[in-house]
Design a protein around this motif. Structure first.
Motif, PDB file in Angstrom:
ATOM      1  N   GLU A  68      33.362 -44.730  41.253  1.00 29.51           N
ATOM      2  CA  GLU A  68      33.692 -43.350  40.887  1.00 29.51           C
ATOM      3  C   GLU A  68      33.279 -42.349  41.958  1.00 29.51           C
ATOM      4  O   GLU A  68      33.919 -41.315  42.112  1.00 29.51           O
ATOM      5  N   ILE A  69      32.224 -42.646  42.695  1.00 29.16           N
ATOM      6  CA  ILE A  69      31.755 -41.696  43.713  1.00 29.16           C
ATOM      7  C   ILE A  69      32.376 -41.938  45.082  1.00 29.16           C
ATOM      8  O   ILE A  69      32.118 -41.186  46.007  1.00 29.16           O
ATOM      9  N   SER A  70      33.201 -42.960  45.194  1.00 30.89           N
ATOM     10  CA  SER A  70      33.822 -43.254  46.484  1.00 30.89           C
ATOM     11  C   SER A  70      34.916 -42.237  46.797  1.00 30.89           C
ATOM     12  O   SER A  70      35.891 -42.120  46.052  1.00 30.89           O
ATOM     13  N   PRO A  71      34.793 -41.538  47.915  1.00 29.36           N
ATOM     14  CA  PRO A  71      35.830 -40.574  48.273  1.00 29.36           C
ATOM     15  C   PRO A  71      37.146 -41.255  48.658  1.00 29.36           C
ATOM     16  O   PRO A  71      38.201 -40.641  48.641  1.00 29.36           O
TER      17      PRO A  71
ATOM     18  N   GLN B 177      30.111 -46.865  38.480  1.00 24.06           N
ATOM     19  CA  GLN B 177      29.522 -45.656  39.063  1.00 24.06           C
ATOM     20  C   GLN B 177      29.723 -45.633  40.570  1.00 24.06           C
ATOM     21  O   GLN B 177      30.031 -44.580  41.145  1.00 24.06           O
ATOM     22  N   GLY B 178      29.557 -46.776  41.219  1.00 27.33           N
ATOM     23  CA  GLY B 178      29.752 -46.838  42.670  1.00 27.33           C
ATOM     24  C   GLY B 178      31.186 -46.528  43.074  1.00 27.33           C
ATOM     25  O   GLY B 178      31.428 -45.862  44.081  1.00 27.33           O
TER      26      GLY B 178
ATOM     27  N   GLU C  41      39.129 -42.012  44.935  1.00 21.88           N
ATOM     28  CA  GLU C  41      39.195 -41.031  43.856  1.00 21.88           C
ATOM     29  C   GLU C  41      40.596 -40.721  43.346  1.00 21.88           C
ATOM     30  O   GLU C  41      40.770 -40.389  42.181  1.00 21.88           O
TER      31      GLU C  41
END
Length: 148
Positions: free
Chosen positions: A133-136, A130-131, A139
């Motif tokens: 996946e949200i990293s810009p 999850q951490g 991506e």
């Protein structure tokens, strides 16, 4: 995109030999995994993998000299952007290492790999996924998969 599989030590040990030969093993567990048979392996301390790094760390994405306050050394030392750069300050340790792996691979500074096996403790797999996946920053670079 490079496949990034988040796995446990038990599952990593079951990877077929042909897949290991073309994969980078990034181990974050305290017990450590055997690097035998992998294209390359590395142990990364597991404490706070997704917590932002407060000091600016040396990375391979750099423009500003680390030791001389801004000039570029002829020796090709690792460099970073300035101290207020949004892409360098506060970047989590794991994200920072994954980005530098991409750079090292592109520059031929590590064994060429087609896959990354990120070994974490079994209880951390979903949280790490999850951490990431949200990293810009990540991506468009990795396709994430969690082995259960």
């Amino acid at each position: 995109m490079i496949p990034l599989t988040i796995t446990s030590p038990t599952e990593a040990a079951l990877w077929p030999e042909d897949l290991r030969r073309t994969a980078f093993l990034l181990d974050t567990t305290e017990e450590g995994c055997s690097g035998a048979g992998w294209a390359q392996s590395e142990h990364l301390a597991s404490a706070n993998l997704l917590s932002p790094v407060t000091p600016v760390t040396k990375t391979s994405f750099s423009l500003v000299g680390v030791s001389d306050g801004g000039s570029v050394s002829a020796a090709g030392a690792l460099r970073r952007h300035g101290s207020s750069c949004a892409c360098c300050v506060g970047r989590p340790v794991l994200v920072d290492r994954l980005l530098s792996l991409i750079q090292e691979r592109a520059r031929g500074r590590c064994a060429f790999f087609r896959h990354i096996a990120l070994v974490v403790s079994p209880g951390q797999q979903c949280g790490v996924a999850q951490g990431l996946e949200i990293s810009p920053f990540l991506e468009n670079m990795f396709s994430l998969k969690v082995e259960q």
